[in-house]
Design a protein around this motif. Structure first.
Motif, short mmCIF file in Angstrom:
data_model
loop_
_atom_site.label_atom_id
_atom_site.label_comp_id
_atom_site.label_asym_id
_atom_site.label_seq_id
_atom_site.Cartn_x
_atom_site.Cartn_y
_atom_site.Cartn_z
N SER A 111 -15.03 14.31 -6.39
CA SER A 111 -14.06 13.22 -6.20
C SER A 111 -13.51 13.29 -4.78
O SER A 111 -13.15 14.37 -4.30
N LEU A 112 -13.43 12.14 -4.14
CA LEU A 112 -12.85 12.00 -2.81
C LEU A 112 -11.63 11.09 -2.94
O LEU A 112 -11.69 10.09 -3.66
N ASN A 113 -10.55 11.42 -2.24
CA ASN A 113 -9.33 10.62 -2.33
C ASN A 113 -8.95 10.05 -0.96
O ASN A 113 -9.17 10.68 0.07
N CYS A 114 -8.34 8.88 -1.00
CA CYS A 114 -7.88 8.21 0.21
C CYS A 114 -6.54 7.54 -0.12
O CYS A 114 -6.47 6.75 -1.06
N THR A 115 -5.50 7.86 0.64
CA THR A 115 -4.17 7.30 0.40
C THR A 115 -3.70 6.57 1.65
O THR A 115 -3.81 7.10 2.76
N ALA A 116 -3.18 5.36 1.46
CA ALA A 116 -2.69 4.55 2.57
C ALA A 116 -1.45 3.80 2.12
O ALA A 116 -1.22 3.60 0.92
N ASP A 117 -0.65 3.36 3.10
CA ASP A 117 0.47 2.48 2.76
C ASP A 117 0.64 1.41 3.83
O ASP A 117 0.05 1.47 4.90
N GLY A 118 1.45 0.40 3.50
CA GLY A 118 1.71 -0.72 4.40
C GLY A 118 2.41 -1.83 3.66
O GLY A 118 2.69 -1.72 2.47
N ILE A 119 2.71 -2.91 4.35
CA ILE A 119 3.23 -4.14 3.73
C ILE A 119 2.37 -5.26 4.27
O ILE A 119 2.30 -5.46 5.48
#
Length: 192
Positions: A116-124
């Motif tokens: 499993s590979l994870n990618c986390t991002a945020d923004g509006i």
């Protein structure tokens, strides 16, 4: 507030709001007033400050260094001897995407295992995450499963930022699964 026009700008950018005022007799610029209303404040926009600049005829307002605090309703009111009128526009502010980690790493597995590979991002607005293998877009299948989870709050200390975590799980690894995997996060802030 159905029927109010909307306008969007990326945080730290500059936006100009323009209203066409066609009246007979013409409206004198001194008879035009601009107002701002948000969920936390309501005020008359001051004339020509570092943040707010008006055109000579007062028909347009330029807002520099746009921030989340600039989200709200902008109203112009104009009057002449015949009467008065007003118009409103809602300004939205997008916040550019940030990845929680941009450091690559190597994972070694043998065939028939899972990874499993994870990618986390945020923004509006909340970003959309896509996955690629060796530059080619990956679509979710039974063996290459992509699952995204939304969080209400982002990892940055910016109010209202929305976070997403996407996981790419590859089951029953095969030789052809070897390669370079990457994730990309986008939202409206990146669209010109």
């Amino acid at each position: 507030r159905n029927g109010i026009a909307t306008l969007a700008q990326t945080r730290n950018g500059t936006v100009t709001i323009y209203f066409d005022i066609a009246a007979q007799p013409p409206v004198d610029p001194s008879d035009i007033q601009w107002y701002f209303q948000s969920s936390v404040e309501n005020f008359t926009i001051p004339n020509n400050t570092k943040k707010y600049m008006f055109s000579a005829d007062q028909h347009s307002l330029t807002i520099s260094d746009v921030q989340l605090s600039d989200v709200g309703i902008y109203r112009i009111e104009a009057e002449n001897i015949v009467g008065s009128n007003r118009a409103e526009i809602v300004l939205f502010v997008y916040v550019e995407v940030a990845l929680q980690s941009t450091t690559g790493y190597t994972i070694e597995r043998v065939t028939r295992q899972n990874v499993s590979l994870n990618c986390t991002a945020d923004g509006i607005n909340r970003p959309v995450i896509t996955w690629r293998k060796d530059g080619q877009l990956i679509l979710s299948t039974a063996r290459l499963n992509i699952l995204s989870v939304n969080d209400m709050q982002g990892f940055r200390s910016i109010s209202e930022v929305q976070q997403i975590t996407s996981s790419l799980t590859i089951t029953d690894l095969r030789e052809r699964d070897s390669g370079s995997y990457s994730c990309r996060a986008d939202n409206e802030a990146e669209i010109p």
